[in-house]
Each structure stands twice: as C-alpha cells, then as structure tokens.
Design a protein around this motif. Structure first.
Motif, PDB file in Angstrom:
ATOM      1  N   ARG A 101      -7.194  -1.036  17.991  1.00  0.00           N
ATOM      2  CA  ARG A 101      -6.474  -2.242  17.576  1.00  0.00           C
ATOM      3  C   ARG A 101      -7.199  -2.931  16.406  1.00  0.00           C
ATOM      4  O   ARG A 101      -6.581  -3.300  15.416  1.00  0.00           O
ATOM      5  N   LYS A 119      -0.678  -9.239  14.560  1.00  0.00           N
ATOM      6  CA  LYS A 119      -0.467  -8.782  15.940  1.00  0.00           C
ATOM      7  C   LYS A 119       0.840  -7.992  16.058  1.00  0.00           C
ATOM      8  O   LYS A 119       0.877  -6.905  16.649  1.00  0.00           O
ATOM      9  N   SER A 120       1.908  -8.540  15.443  1.00  0.00           N
ATOM     10  CA  SER A 120       3.196  -7.854  15.590  1.00  0.00           C
ATOM     11  C   SER A 120       3.191  -6.503  14.872  1.00  0.00           C
ATOM     12  O   SER A 120       3.700  -5.521  15.394  1.00  0.00           O
ATOM     13  N   ASP A 123       1.075  -4.057  16.971  1.00  0.00           N
ATOM     14  CA  ASP A 123       1.831  -3.635  18.159  1.00  0.00           C
ATOM     15  C   ASP A 123       2.879  -2.576  17.798  1.00  0.00           C
ATOM     16  O   ASP A 123       3.059  -1.589  18.516  1.00  0.00           O
ATOM     17  N   SER A 127       2.759   1.345  19.132  1.00  0.00           N
ATOM     18  CA  SER A 127       3.816   1.996  19.920  1.00  0.00           C
ATOM     19  C   SER A 127       4.433   3.161  19.137  1.00  0.00           C
ATOM     20  O   SER A 127       4.780   4.184  19.711  1.00  0.00           O
TER      21      SER A 127
END
Lengths: 283, 248
Positions: A101, A119-120, A123, A127
C-alpha cells in the motif's frame, strides 16, 4: 493526430567514443498517442540511453526531445515524470517502502495529491491487480515485485509508459501477466514504449518497431515487415521470432513460397494449412 | 567509467614495487604525518605523497583526489578556525592557535589519505590479499574480506546511482536545496540499497564457496612475491621519513 513524443536530431554521449555503448546519434522519430512501440537492437545499441532520453534522465547533447510539447532540456525529470512513467528491469531498485500500500501511494504522495484521492486510487489498483495491501514487497516473488513496480507507475496515470526490458528474469506466465497489463493500458490510451530482447514478445505486443544498431536508428516500421527484413535483422544482431523465421525459410523454397511466404503466427500458419488441406481434399 | 579508487594498470616503479612495500610506504607516510610536529616537514610530507601519484603516472586521478580532499580540507579548516578561540587574536575572532591547529589538521588529513588512496590505485587487490596471506600469514578469510569490501565500493556506488535514477524517474526531486527534505528523500533509498547489497553479498559468498574458498591454504596462488633490493630501499626511506618527522 499530433505526436506525443518527438526526437528531433538527438545525439547523446556519456563522453565516450562513438563506437562505445551508450552513444546515440541522429535520432529522428515521433510517436503518436496510443501507439505501442518496441525499440530493439543488440547490447550496446543505445536502447536504454534512448529510453532515458525520453523522460529526461539524460539530456540530449544535440537536438531536442519533446514530450507532449515539453522540451526535456527545459524541464526537471520530476515534472516530466507526470507524463512519462518508467518501469526498469530490476524492480528492487524501485521498491522502497515497507508495504504494498505504501509503495503504491509513494508516487502519488510525491505529486502532492490529497489523502482521500490517494486512498481511493490505491484501493482501486489493489483490487485491480489483486495485491495484498499489507504485505511486504520483499516477501513477494520476482514476478509479483515487477507487477508491483508496474502498478506503482501505472497508478500515477502517465501518458507514456516506458518499459526497459520488463520481462527479464520472469517465467512465461509472469511475463504474459505483465505484458497483458501493458496491452490493457495501451487499449485505454496509454502510449507504450518497450525495450525488449524477447522478439516473440515484441511481435505479440508491439505494432511498430524501431531498430537500433551502434547508436543509430536503422529501421522503423510495422512489426511483421521489420522482422522480415533480413538485412536489418543482421545489422541489429537480432534473430526474428520463430514463426517468421520458419516462414522466411519456407519461402526460400520456390514450390512453397506462394503458400507459406507470409505468415507470422501459429494461427496464421494453421489457417494456411487448413486451407491447403481442404483444397487438397476437394481436388 | 573507472572509479577514483579503481586500479590503474602501469609499469612504473611504484607499480612494480612489492605490494607489502607499498603498504609499508602508505602506512609509513600516515604514521609520519601524525607524529610530525613541524608544519614545514608536514608540507614536505604532503608534497612527497602527491609526488607518488605523479611517479605512478596517474596524473588525472591524483589531481581529482587532491581536489576532492581540498574541499573537505577547506571545510575542516573553517570549522577549526571558528571554534578554536585560544591563543593570540590575529584578525577578529581568529587566533594564531586556531590557524596553527587547523593547518595541522587539514595537512595531516591530506597527507594520511592520499598515500592510502594511491595504494589502492597502484596495487591490484589480488596481489594485495595474496601477499598479506603468503607473507604476513593473515588468514585468507580476513584478506578476502578486506579486498571484497574495497571491491564492492564502486559496485554499491553504481547501484546507488541506479536506485536514485529509478526514484527520479518516479518523480522524486533530489535537486531540492532544503537539506532536511533531501535527507528525508534519501532515507527510503536505503531500503532498496540494502536489499540489493545483501543479495549481491550473498551471491558473492556462495560463488566463493562453490569455487572452493575453504580449500585455500597459505601456499595457494600461482604468483610469488619476492622482496627485491628496491623494496628494501623503500622500507629504509620510509623508516627515515618517520625518524625525520619525529626528530624535527
């Protein structure tokens, strides 16, 4: 279509003689948005030097490199990095954070993005690539680390993606995993410039090839056409992909030239063979 | 590109000296520099150390070395002059004691560093380790450790510049003038450097073991290192230098 990348009479030397590795001269080419281009040639041909000229890591001693209207000599690498992402051969030189991360977020933090957006985006990429975000990058396999290095470049959304021998040291599955990702990015509009020694990969993925030898461009054109030019292949010390080599050898025989002279993939060969078999069956 | 401390091939008198004579010469000059209490003798020792580079035919490397050390010397000189306040004031807060101590410190630094650097440039590392093992009976594992550590300096320097290049391509701006920010940018680079360095060292150790590292004895090695009259002369000259430095 306007050129996204332009090399105009570019020369560069590390202060070495013209016959030594790292010397490039008289580079003139342009690459449009959305192209998938491979730069090929033997060791010391000047491929990596050319790739470093693209993102301004090296500044030309003569001529001009322009990236989306920005001349590399007039702009810092940190500014050009917003437009040009580069994936190096060794991911371990790039990975510098303790978790996946943090590694993905690093490039975005440098660009000063807001925490929410970082963060978005992280993420989304986690994924998309199927990473375990809390894992340490150094516990991943070589292929996974290379994929993480690619993801941490891609997350910054560069207009041009430069890949410097991205598949070295990877097995076939890892190699295809990386290359398929680059194809998806290219289909979404990213311009991809790849330096690669694996001509099978080049044929499968690149639409256009720039061939270099002794610091100069000796050919520039569509993949299948370039690989069929035996003179260019010899000068560049490169062997054509296996299927093109087979096609060229078959075309040397007068009785097979018409039927087998033009294929460049297994599928094309199978198609020719199927036609030939059905024609024979009919007769 | 060859590094400053990489070996420079040649056939000069210094190249042909016995490796241990060169070690004795370099260490002797260092010892003389630290024992010397006379500024003029110290300057002469420095001139002698620089002349070794010229005798060894490595003019450019010697010049680069001297210029590189000059930068550090100037910085040290200023620091010493600023902080030593004892003695008679010469100009504003600068004292004669401060000037004298600063001069000794920088001259000793340069006189001690130059011959050691020249030793590496004028001696092949293999010759150095073999002679340490064969003549001084230093266990090979220690000699190997010393030479490997020296050999890895340029390797790690190159690695660091490649890592910096990778990070620069990601958008890290190392050109910042803010020293705190620069340090904060450099700290994360220690991780990839450590990872690649440990990997390389492990590979080197494994390669050495596979090639029979533990089979090696003191008598191993095809080259013999004979001590000739010229080497004895050098040892005598160095002993005289140390004596002069102590007595004057």
């Amino acid at each position: 279509m306007s050129a996204l990348l332009e090399f105009d009479g570019v020369c560069f030397s590390y202060g070495r003689k013209s016959d030594e590795a790292g010397f490039v001269c008289d580079l003139n080419f342009s690459i449009d948005k959305g192209e998938y281009v491979a730069i090929i040639g033997g060791n010391g041909a000047g491929k990596t030097t050319t790739s470093k000229l693209i993102n301004g890591l090296l500044k030309p001693s003569e001529g001009r490199v322009t990236v989306d209207g920005l001349t590399t000599t007039d702009h810092a690498v940190s500014k050009l990095a917003k437009k040009v992402g580069m994936l190096f051969q060794d991911p371990d030189r790039q990975i510098c954070k303790n978790t996946v991360r943090e590694e993905l977020a690093f490039g975005l933090e440098i660009r000063g993005l807001a925490a929410d957006e970082i963060k978005s985006r992280v993420d989304e990429v986690v994924s998309d690539f199927g990473f375990a975000p809390g894992a340490s990058p150094f516990t991943l396999s070589r292929g996974e680390r290379q994929m993480l290095a690619l993801a941490s470049v891609v997350i910054c959304d560069p207009e041009i993606l430069v890949l410097d021998e991205p598949t070295t040291g990877l097995d076939y599955r890892e190699c295809m995993h990386i290359m398929e990702r680059t194809r998806v990015l290219n289909e979404k509009g990213t311009t991809v410039i790849m330096i690669c020694h694996d001509m099978e990969v080049v044929l499968d993925f690149a639409e256009r090839i720039i061939v270099m030898a002794q610091g100069r461009i000796i050919a520039d054109g569509d993949s299948a056409g370039i690989f069929r030019d035996e003179d260019v292949m010899r000068k560049a010390s490169v062997l054509p992909p296996m299927m093109i080599d087979l096609s060229l050898r078959l075309s040397e025989r007068a009785d097979l030239k018409d039927r087998f002279g033009g294929f460049s993939s297994v599928d094309e060969l199978l198609e020719i063979l199927a036609k030939s078999t059905s024609a024979r069956a009919r007769s | 590109m060859a590094g400053l401390l990489d070996y420079s091939a040649g056939t000069t008198i210094l190249h042909r000296l016995h490796p241990l004579a060169k070690v004795f010469l370099a260490l002797g000059i260092c010892v003389a520099a630290f024992l010397c209490k006379n500024l003029i003798v110290l300057v002469c020792l420095l001139a002698f150390a620089i002349s070794l580079g010229l005798i060894g035919g490595i003019y450019r490397k010697t010049a680069k070395l001297v210029l590189g050390l000059l930068g550090i010397a100037v910085f040290l000189f200023i620091l010493q002059v600023l902080f030593i306040r004892s003695g008679t004031p010469v100009l504003l807060f600068i004292t004669d004691n401060g000037l004298m101590t600063a001069s000794f410190v920088v001259l000793r630094l340069m006189t001690a560093t130059i011959p050691l650097a020249l030793l590496l440039v004028l001696t092949q590392l293999n010759d150095l380790s073999n002679s340490l093992v064969k003549i001084l009976h230093l266990p090979y594992r220690y000699a190997f450790t010393i030479t490997t550590a020296l050999r890895f300096i340029p390797v790690f320097t190159d690695e660091m510049s490649l890592i910096m290049e990778s990070q620069t391509a990601r958008g890290v701006n190392f050109d910042t003038k803010n020293p705190v920010r620069k340090i904060r940018l450099m700290i994360p680079l220690c991780v990839p450097l450590l990872v690649t360095s440990v990997g390389r060292i492990e590979q080197a150790a494994m390669a050495a073991e596979i090639r029979g590292f533990y089979l090696r004895t003191r008598s191993s090695g095809s080259k013999d290192y004979a001590f000739r009259p010229l080497d004895a002369t050098v040892v005598a000259v160095v002993a005289a230098l140390i004596l002069v430095a102590v007595l004057l």
